[in-house]
Design an enzyme around this catalytic site. Structure first.
Site, PDB file in Angstrom:
ATOM      1  N   LYS A   1     -13.590  -4.565  -6.163  1.00 35.82           N
ATOM      2  CA  LYS A   1     -14.257  -3.273  -6.331  1.00 35.82           C
ATOM      3  C   LYS A   1     -13.346  -2.291  -7.058  1.00 35.82           C
ATOM      4  O   LYS A   1     -13.817  -1.354  -7.702  1.00 35.82           O
ATOM      5  CB  LYS A   1     -14.659  -2.715  -4.967  1.00 35.82           C
ATOM      6  CG  LYS A   1     -15.475  -1.438  -5.067  1.00 35.82           C
ATOM      7  CD  LYS A   1     -15.877  -0.911  -3.713  1.00 35.82           C
ATOM      8  CE  LYS A   1     -16.677   0.383  -3.849  1.00 35.82           C
ATOM      9  NZ  LYS A   1     -17.065   0.944  -2.549  1.00 35.82           N
TER      10      LYS A   1
ATOM     11  N   LYS B   1       0.827  -1.213   0.000  1.00 34.89           N
ATOM     12  CA  LYS B   1       0.000   0.000   0.000  1.00 34.89           C
ATOM     13  C   LYS B   1       0.859   1.260   0.000  1.00 34.89           C
ATOM     14  O   LYS B   1       0.516   2.253  -0.653  1.00 34.89           O
ATOM     15  CB  LYS B   1      -0.944  -0.011   1.207  1.00 34.89           C
ATOM     16  CG  LYS B   1      -2.055  -1.041   1.095  1.00 34.89           C
ATOM     17  CD  LYS B   1      -3.005  -0.966   2.279  1.00 34.89           C
ATOM     18  CE  LYS B   1      -4.151  -1.955   2.130  1.00 34.89           C
ATOM     19  NZ  LYS B   1      -5.089  -1.902   3.271  1.00 34.89           N
TER      20      LYS B   1
ATOM     21  N   LYS C   1      -8.527 -11.476  -9.313  1.00 37.11           N
ATOM     22  CA  LYS C   1      -9.676 -11.630  -8.420  1.00 37.11           C
ATOM     23  C   LYS C   1     -10.729 -10.562  -8.689  1.00 37.11           C
ATOM     24  O   LYS C   1     -10.402  -9.437  -9.068  1.00 37.11           O
ATOM     25  CB  LYS C   1      -9.221 -11.516  -6.956  1.00 37.11           C
ATOM     26  CG  LYS C   1      -8.567 -12.756  -6.387  1.00 37.11           C
ATOM     27  CD  LYS C   1      -8.088 -12.526  -4.971  1.00 37.11           C
ATOM     28  CE  LYS C   1      -9.226 -12.252  -4.021  1.00 37.11           C
ATOM     29  NZ  LYS C   1      -8.782 -12.098  -2.611  1.00 37.11           N
TER      30      LYS C   1
END
Length: 344
Positions: free
Chosen positions: A208, A118, A205
């Site tokens: 969103k 991240k 995968k």
């Protein structure tokens, strides 16, 4: 009822308020939670404190929190069988995080895979967003989420196993530094069957964050939208409905069909032997709509009744607070804090 509850193992599971939940979220998490509430003392947290470790919009965070609560209830979480709460509504999460952080070597946090991933994405993003220290301490907050309820089992995905190891390490460190206080929680990784992949990129995968809006099936999508997404799903050369490594697109649709109907892969292959992809896609769309449309209808009803949603969350927070207070009372005493003099 209370004695029965005390005999059950305690399960704590949390998820960030991401707004719309997709098929992968349902199969991999929410469906499992609905089953677990029958056999365990369950606490389900919507972790809004974790959500602010990355750039966010406050109004969207509030909206997404209500949306997640409504979707969980629409899927079958029962306030009479579990406690659903918002993390920031329960005192103690941040306080326990601070105590655990004082025991946690900073190098251990810097080695966390999710932190490095991240942090890299933030630094490489447009404008080079600075990295807040909250992102570094995310795993300590997660450990506090678990330990404040002295949970026995924590349903997590494979990508959270490293965080679970840290939670166990910090529990052991507190126990060794002060005195035995916390259970060593166990990761509960349910067998959920095949991973659900993006309809437009079956090698990734379902997510969103997929830039292609046609890639994910959301539980609150309308039937027309669900059908459009499935009928436009990427398939493979040929026309055989068969689960195979070289047929990732059609294999993903078979996995979706299996997940929402509980039919085996082999039964689906037999049922559609000799049929074209178009007919199979139509059947998949029918099956997904049959599963999700009742959830969507219930969700829309719940979103018009904010008072009820708030009553469920208030009730869940009260139950969570009672358990958290018992643990924090022990933690404060063992850590050497003086009891609150002003309340005496």
């Amino acid at each position: 009822m209370e004695n029965q509850s005390l005999q059950k193992k305690v399960v704590l599971t949390c998820a960030q308020p991401t707004g719309k939940l997709h098929l992968g979220n349902y199969i991999g998490a929410v469906r499992q939670w609905v089953k677990m509430q029958e056999d365990y003392e369950c606490y389900f947290g919507i972790v809004d404190m974790h959500a602010i470790t990355m750039p966010y919009v406050p109004a969207e965070l509030r909206k997404n929190t209500y949306m997640c609560a409504a979707q969980y209830l629409a899927c079958g979480l029962d306030p009479d069988k579990c406690s659903m709460f918002i993390q920031s509504n329960v005192r103690g999460h941040a306080e326990l995080t601070w105590i655990l952080a004082c025991l946690c070597p900073i190098g251990q946090l810097e080695r966390m895979t999710q932190f490095k991933d991240k942090a890299r994405k933030l630094s490489e993003g447009a404008g080079g967003v600075s990295i807040g220290s909250g992102l570094l301490f995310y795993p300590v907050l997660m450990a506090a989420d678990i330990l404040i309820y002295n949970a026995d089992l924590v349903p997590v995905g494979e990508d959270q196993k490293q965080h679970m190891e840290l939670a166990r390490d910090l529990a052991q460190k507190f126990n060794n530094t002060y005195s035995p206080t916390f259970n060593l929680p166990e990761a509960y990784i349910p067998k959920t069957g095949a991973r659900i992949m993006s309809l437009q990129n079956p090698d990734a995968k379902m997510s969103k964050s997929d830039k292609n809006a046609l890639g994910s099936l959301y539980m609150i999508d309308t039937p027309d939208v669900l059908r459009k997404k499935i009928m436009s799903a990427v398939t493979d050369s040929g026309s055989e409905v068969k689960f195979a490594e070289e047929k990732s697109g059609i294999s993903n649709l078979i996995s979706i069909m299996s997940s929402v109907t509980d039919k085996s892969v082999s039964d689906i292959e037999s049922e559609f032997a000799g049929k074209q992809y178009g007919a199979f896609k139509k059947a998949v769309a029918d099956a997904v709509i049959a599963k999700f449309d009742p959830i969507r209808i219930k969700y829309e009803e719940l979103m018009t009744d904010k008072a009820y949603l708030e009553s469920v969350l208030k009730r869940g927070a009260a139950a969570a607070q009672r358990r958290a207070d018992k643990m924090m009372s022990k933690v404060y005493r063992k850590a050497g804090y003086v009891d609150a003099i002003s309340s005496k």
